[in-house]
Design a protein around this motif. Structure first.
Motif, PDB file in Angstrom:
ATOM      1  N   ASN A 100       0.848  -1.196   0.000  1.00 22.66           N
ATOM      2  CA  ASN A 100       0.000   0.000   0.000  1.00 22.66           C
ATOM      3  C   ASN A 100       0.879   1.239   0.000  1.00 22.66           C
ATOM      4  O   ASN A 100       1.545   1.546   0.992  1.00 22.66           O
ATOM      5  N   THR A 101       0.886   1.949  -1.121  1.00 14.96           N
ATOM      6  CA  THR A 101       1.655   3.191  -1.237  1.00 14.96           C
ATOM      7  C   THR A 101       0.802   4.407  -0.890  1.00 14.96           C
ATOM      8  O   THR A 101       1.224   5.542  -1.106  1.00 14.96           O
ATOM      9  N   ASN A 119      -1.251  10.893   6.329  1.00 14.41           N
ATOM     10  CA  ASN A 119      -0.200  11.292   5.403  1.00 14.41           C
ATOM     11  C   ASN A 119       0.108  10.157   4.428  1.00 14.41           C
ATOM     12  O   ASN A 119      -0.132   8.991   4.726  1.00 14.41           O
ATOM     13  N   ARG A 120       0.628  10.511   3.276  1.00 17.03           N
ATOM     14  CA  ARG A 120       1.052   9.507   2.302  1.00 17.03           C
ATOM     15  C   ARG A 120       2.225   8.720   2.881  1.00 17.03           C
ATOM     16  O   ARG A 120       3.103   9.285   3.552  1.00 17.03           O
ATOM     17  N   MET A 121       2.226   7.428   2.656  1.00 14.70           N
ATOM     18  CA  MET A 121       3.321   6.574   3.115  1.00 14.70           C
ATOM     19  C   MET A 121       4.644   7.114   2.579  1.00 14.70           C
ATOM     20  O   MET A 121       4.754   7.445   1.402  1.00 14.70           O
ATOM     21  N   LYS A 122       5.646   7.222   3.438  1.00 10.95           N
ATOM     22  CA  LYS A 122       6.936   7.745   3.007  1.00 10.95           C
ATOM     23  C   LYS A 122       7.545   6.824   1.955  1.00 10.95           C
ATOM     24  O   LYS A 122       7.601   5.607   2.146  1.00 10.95           O
ATOM     25  N   LEU A 123       8.020   7.427   0.870  1.00  9.49           N
ATOM     26  CA  LEU A 123       8.595   6.643  -0.224  1.00  9.49           C
ATOM     27  C   LEU A 123       9.792   5.825   0.262  1.00  9.49           C
ATOM     28  O   LEU A 123       9.999   4.688  -0.182  1.00  9.49           O
ATOM     29  N   GLN A 124      10.567   6.382   1.212  1.00 13.43           N
ATOM     30  CA  GLN A 124      11.733   5.638   1.704  1.00 13.43           C
ATOM     31  C   GLN A 124      11.305   4.353   2.415  1.00 13.43           C
ATOM     32  O   GLN A 124      11.995   3.331   2.327  1.00 13.43           O
ATOM     33  N   VAL A 145       9.785  -2.906  -0.323  1.00 11.18           N
ATOM     34  CA  VAL A 145       9.899  -3.582  -1.612  1.00 11.18           C
ATOM     35  C   VAL A 145      11.263  -4.254  -1.733  1.00 11.18           C
ATOM     36  O   VAL A 145      11.370  -5.408  -2.174  1.00 11.18           O
ATOM     37  N   GLN A 146      12.320  -3.558  -1.305  1.00 14.52           N
ATOM     38  CA  GLN A 146      13.658  -4.138  -1.373  1.00 14.52           C
ATOM     39  C   GLN A 146      13.745  -5.397  -0.515  1.00 14.52           C
ATOM     40  O   GLN A 146      14.303  -6.418  -0.942  1.00 14.52           O
ATOM     41  N   GLY A 191      14.603  -1.135   8.158  1.00 15.99           N
ATOM     42  CA  GLY A 191      14.488   0.246   7.707  1.00 15.99           C
ATOM     43  C   GLY A 191      13.123   0.872   7.883  1.00 15.99           C
ATOM     44  O   GLY A 191      12.916   2.016   7.474  1.00 15.99           O
ATOM     45  N   VAL A 192      12.174   0.125   8.492  1.00 15.22           N
ATOM     46  CA  VAL A 192      10.815   0.638   8.668  1.00 15.22           C
ATOM     47  C   VAL A 192      10.422   0.493  10.149  1.00 15.22           C
ATOM     48  O   VAL A 192      10.532  -0.608  10.698  1.00 15.22           O
ATOM     49  N   PRO A 193       9.966   1.572  10.792  1.00 14.73           N
ATOM     50  CA  PRO A 193       9.527   1.450  12.186  1.00 14.73           C
ATOM     51  C   PRO A 193       8.400   0.431  12.318  1.00 14.73           C
ATOM     52  O   PRO A 193       7.474   0.401  11.500  1.00 14.73           O
TER      53      PRO A 193
END
Length: 528
Positions: A425-426, A437-442, A448-449, A477-479
């Motif tokens: 979900n982007t 807020n929109r999901m942070k691209l980072q 995805v990586q 890399g994601v909380p």
């Protein structure tokens, strides 16, 4: 008129002196400029406009109702039937119209990068710039291949020929008609070049499954270890952004086939949206728009000839067409092995779907059939709050066969090749559009990586109590708190309400599918 007569008339047209066959890119650019069909931009691209139609005309698309295909087509609002008689009369009128022109442009090439499954095609164009577009979008033959080329499907495009609905049996002046028996696509009354591209995709979506090949509306890339990934997603979900990865080579950006040998690109070029395009955001696309590329409906400064990609005066649907070779870091030819990972992308503006979840085979088939994303407030007139949008198999307008045929093929291939499938979900987090807020691209890139590198294949997961999705407990890399959508909402009662409302929309949409394995709905859909 018989099929033989139709074929003979086409042969007569193709042997006339006004035919310009397989001209080079410089020749087609010269013709376009000389005929005042477009202008040259600073980078050497040709800029054109498409008049009143700046997008596809789905209500004017038909399939001829013919004995050999009638029982196979999924007739309805997408695949509208039209009679053989109506088709043949229009066909003759269009050929007569083209025979009287000073010049007609013909491209002979292929759809399908895998030589074993490719379709030899020819495209007959009234406009030089349409032929340039065709040259860049499909697979170009070598000189040797051209000598022995025999088209198995023909597209005839006459934009200036307008139908008379009262006489010709159409709904408007515009028509896009596919005849599978006659192996012809007839296009008239619209200058939008995307109709040419998507008509061949519709043809391949009929022909490939007949050869036990799954045709797919997706992008594809391959990693350094040869691992292949597919990215499915509707407009605005991030498909182009996320599949363009400097660490992975691009197989193709839009249309693919999946055979017993692996995946292959159906096209030889890209047709990229370029509204708000910049070198900073999308350098590959920006730098690909050079000599030979075609810009559609992009405003160009009269003096400097610099395109203004931020100007949506004509349409938000501005486009650029260029050969895939204009992109660095590609697979050539556009063929690779079997996918190891499939990513379904959705931009959930309700903010209730997990940012990433692992799917079982049944869930993959369910979400493939659903093809969910959401339209945002302000994107279309009358939309004041997020609207759920479902496009079957992420490509409903281009599927001649029943959707379940494609879903069953996907499920079979997931089983055969042990493919890992993820729903990403982007869209929004912490609340719906306007609140969250929109999901942070980072974060999305990190998820995805991790999925592509196999880091999520055996991780601990938590089942979402409403959608039944398995959410990874940890992603590098994601909380952790970002991974559970409910935890990001300040008002958790409001979250429950929105999530259950979206789950009901999924269930309501799925009722349209009949003759389907009940386990797909039972095990694949929302559980509350």
């Amino acid at each position: 008129m018989s099929t033989v007569d139709v074929t003979n008339k086409l042969a007569v047209l193709l042997h006339q002196s006004n035919i310009r066959e397989n001209l080079s890119v410089p020749q087609l650019v010269e013709k376009t400029l000389a005929r005042k069909e477009g202008v040259l931009t600073l980078t050497g691209a040709v800029a054109t406009t498409t008049g009143k139609y700046t997008g596809r005309s789905p209500k004017d698309k038909y399939i001829v109702e013919e004995p050999s295909t009638k029982a196979k087509i999924d007739w309805g609002a997408v695949n509208q039937p039209i009679s053989e008689d109506v088709f043949e009369k229009l066909y003759n009128k269009v050929l007569d119209y083209l025979m009287a022109k000073d010049e007609i442009f013909v491209f002979k090439g292929f759809a399908g990068a895998d030589p074993k499954y490719r379709l030899p095609i020819q495209v007959i164009n009234e406009f030089a710039w349409h032929n340039l577009f065709t040259h860049q979008l499909f697979i170009r033959p070598t000189e040797e291949e051209l000598q022995t080329h025999k088209a198995e499907f023909t597209v005839i495009s006459a934009p200036s020929f307008k139908a008379d609905p009262a006489v010709d049996g159409t709904k408007s002046e515009t028509f896009i008609i596919i005849s599978f028996e006659r192996r012809v696509v007839l296009i008239g009354g619209t200058e939008y070049a995307g109709e040419i591209k998507k008509s061949i995709f519709s043809v391949m979506n009929y022909l490939l499954p007949e050869q036990d090949i799954l045709s797919m509306h997706c992008s594809a890339n391959v990693g350094q270890e040869g691992d292949v990934a597919l990215f499915f997603g509707l407009s605005g979900t991030g498909k182009t952004t996320l599949s363009a990865d400097p660490k992975r080579r691009l197989i193709g950006d839009d249309e693919h086939g999946w055979s017993n040998n692996g995946v292959f690109n159906i096209e030889g070029g890209c047709y990229a949206k370029c509204i708000n395009l910049s070198r900073e955001k999308e350098p590959q696309i920006f730098d690909a728009i050079r000599f030979g590329a075609v810009l559609e409906n992009v405003i160009v400064d009269e003096n400097t000839r610099i395109p203004n990609y931020d100007d949506a005066t004509l349409t938000e649907n501005t486009r650029a067409a260029y050969p895939i070779q204009s992109i660095d870091n590609i697979v050539e030819p556009s063929i690779a092995g079997h996918p190891t990972t499939i990513i379904f992308l959705t931009a959930d503006a309700f903010g209730v779907l997990p940012p990433i979840s692992k799917l079982t085979k049944e869930q993959a088939m369910y979400h493939f059939l659903s093809g969910y994303t959401s339209k945002l407030a302000g994107t279309e007139r009358g939309i004041t709050s997020p609207q759920a949008t479902f496009s079957t198999c992420f490509g409903a307008p281009f599927l001649p066969l029943p959707a379940t045929r494609y879903a069953e093929m996907l499920g079979k291939k997931i089983d055969e090749h042990n493919v890992q499938v993820f729903l990403v979900n982007t869209g929004w987090t912490g609340g719906e559009y306007g609140v969250g807020n929109r999901m942070k691209l980072q974060y999305t890139r990190a998820m995805v990586q991790a999925a592509l590198e196999g880091e999520l294949n055996n991780v601990e997961t938590v089942k979402d109590p409403i959608f039944g999705l398995e959410i990874p407990a940890h992603v590098p890399g994601v909380p952790d708190e970002v991974l559970q959508p409910k935890n990001t909402w300040a008002d958790q009662a409001a979250y429950e309400q929105k999530a259950k409302a979206l789950a009901e929309k999924f269930r309501e949409n799925f009722k349209k599918f009949t003759n389907i394995d009940p386990n797909i709905e039972k095990l694949g859909g929302p559980i509350v």
